[in-house]
Design a protein around this motif. Sequence first.
Motif, PDB file in Angstrom:
ATOM      1  N   ILE A  60       5.583 -41.430 152.309  1.00 34.03           N
ATOM      2  CA  ILE A  60       5.829 -42.835 152.003  1.00 34.03           C
ATOM      3  C   ILE A  60       4.824 -43.182 153.834  1.00 34.03           C
ATOM      4  CG2 ILE A  60       7.291 -43.998 152.897  1.00 34.03           C
ATOM      5  CD1 ILE A  60       9.293 -42.027 151.371  1.00 34.03           C
ATOM      6  N   CYS A  61       4.904 -41.569 154.430  1.00 34.91           N
ATOM      7  CA  CYS A  61       3.533 -42.604 155.536  1.00 34.91           C
ATOM      8  C   CYS A  61       2.495 -43.162 155.155  1.00 34.91           C
ATOM      9  CB  CYS A  61       3.997 -41.579 156.979  1.00 34.91           C
ATOM     10  SG  CYS A  61       5.565 -42.259 157.867  1.00 34.91           S
TER      11      CYS A  61
ATOM     12  N   ILE B 275       1.029 -43.759 152.331  1.00 37.45           N
ATOM     13  CA  ILE B 275       0.783 -44.679 151.570  1.00 37.45           C
ATOM     14  C   ILE B 275       1.031 -46.127 152.858  1.00 37.45           C
ATOM     15  CG2 ILE B 275       1.957 -45.999 150.062  1.00 37.45           C
ATOM     16  CD1 ILE B 275       3.197 -43.797 148.769  1.00 37.45           C
ATOM     17  N   GLN B 276       1.180 -46.461 153.545  1.00 40.55           N
ATOM     18  CA  GLN B 276       1.731 -47.046 154.527  1.00 40.55           C
ATOM     19  C   GLN B 276       0.468 -47.528 155.388  1.00 40.55           C
ATOM     20  OE1 GLN B 276       3.395 -49.810 154.446  1.00 40.55           O
ATOM     21  NE2 GLN B 276       4.554 -49.423 156.757  1.00 40.55           N
ATOM     22  N   VAL B 277       0.051 -46.527 155.629  1.00 43.83           N
ATOM     23  CA  VAL B 277      -1.420 -46.801 156.523  1.00 43.83           C
ATOM     24  C   VAL B 277      -2.842 -46.607 155.697  1.00 43.83           C
ATOM     25  CG1 VAL B 277      -3.000 -44.873 157.442  1.00 43.83           C
ATOM     26  CG2 VAL B 277      -0.725 -44.780 158.278  1.00 43.83           C
ATOM     27  N   LEU B 278      -2.252 -46.303 154.484  1.00 39.75           N
ATOM     28  CA  LEU B 278      -3.347 -46.921 153.911  1.00 39.75           C
ATOM     29  C   LEU B 278      -3.273 -48.232 153.007  1.00 39.75           C
ATOM     30  CD1 LEU B 278      -3.718 -43.283 151.605  1.00 39.75           C
ATOM     31  CD2 LEU B 278      -5.055 -44.378 153.341  1.00 39.75           C
ATOM     32  N   GLY B 279      -2.200 -48.506 152.801  1.00 42.00           N
ATOM     33  CA  GLY B 279      -1.860 -50.038 152.215  1.00 42.00           C
ATOM     34  C   GLY B 279      -2.699 -50.660 152.993  1.00 42.00           C
ATOM     35  N   ASN B 280      -2.174 -50.592 154.570  1.00 40.11           N
ATOM     36  CA  ASN B 280      -2.373 -51.441 155.896  1.00 40.11           C
ATOM     37  C   ASN B 280      -3.728 -51.607 155.977  1.00 40.11           C
ATOM     38  OD1 ASN B 280       0.171 -52.722 156.164  1.00 40.11           O
ATOM     39  ND2 ASN B 280       0.853 -50.794 157.491  1.00 40.11           N
TER      40      ASN B 280
END
Lengths: 97, 237, 96
Positions: free
Chosen positions: A83-84, A86-91
């Motif tokens: 989850i973390c 995905i959050q990093v790559l999404g931002n």
Amino acid sequence: MTQALIYSTGGLIVFGIGFYGVVIAAHILQKVLAVNVMSIGVFLVLMATARLPEGPPDPVPHAMVLTGIVVAVAASAIALWLICRIQVLGNTGDDPH
Amino acid sequence: MFRDISLYSTKPHPVARAFFGLATLAMTSVLIAVFLTTEQAEPTLRSMVQGAMSTSGVENPVTAVLLNFRGYDTLLEVAVLMIVATAMLPPAAPGPITRSLPAMTVDPMLAGIVRWLVPMAIITSGYLLWIGAFSPGGAFQAGSILAAAGILMLVAGHHEFSFNSIGARALLVLGLGTFLLVAIGVAMATGVMLQYPIARAAALILVIESAATISIGLSLLMFYGSVARLTVARSER
Amino acid sequence: MIELGFDVLLVAVIVLVSWLTLMGAHLLRSIVLFICLGLFVTVAWVRLGGIDVAIAEAAIGAGITGAILLAALRQLQNEPTDHSRGKTDKDGQDVS
């Protein structure tokens, strides 16, 4: 109502609550929590049925629950790490490494 | 590709929610009804375990089941921990396994607690590991206390761990490696994998548990360190 | 008789706390309630005679899982301001 009955009924209800929570929860962190709640329900049922009418409890379900707790923490850890990530790559849009 | 993934989903429509709630209620009721109507099985497993306890080398039945009678399951569980630890390895950063940092923004209460609790945790972990053969305890409990002490040290900010160094990787592999070596070694002695010779069972179990404690502690600590990304953040300084 | 009453109360509390864990909108409250649930379940394991499981649940199930959940929550809440992926100190200021 024996002790085993009380705890296993409670365990099945907790399993149902967790199952409902996996689908209903809004944030994905709550879904990870719900899966853990489901596993707590299953452990309650396992340990409750390990309680025998006389003498020490059955050790095999205890070993299964111990293994289950450790595997549950490993699965939760990898889920939260994903989850973390995905959050990093999404931002940032690309791999910072 | 990941830009469209949102971590917040909208709650389902209230009608769908009510319907799914009813379905969950029905499933739970069926489960409880099935459970209440099945008969209690004969407690044969417990008598089998108690009958075989003299050959297991330990006195705690749960440890005997975990490490002797169902040792294969524990081997696979240590393997699962190692696989997850490998998946969560931080990117390669040079340096020794631990490094002391000058304290920048460290709470003095936290520093004091770490100074007291970490040695006590190590002693408690060793005690739990040893007493696991006679009383409730064992490798997983001891390893988790070690991991908790490590998490305290990470949070206090005085030390950093490099989980990708040679030392850390060696310690991560130590548990599974020892278990496999013992499993294959006793196969050469008794012909069946994981079948300990009865005279050596207690010593072998202690060896496996000691190695597994260190590995489990480091793996659990690495789960926390990777998610908190303290290792990566510090290596970028 | 009293022991059965205690068991009923403990199971009722476990069911209630697991319901509250999943039905809130506040993430921090859910995680803290989950840690509490782990501790109640530890008492249940002691009542059921599994001391090894109780030690493991308290340390791993409540402690380690709770710590990882809190760390993930912090990462998710800090991330939009964390473009340099530096560490933030206790007050939330970026010290990278």
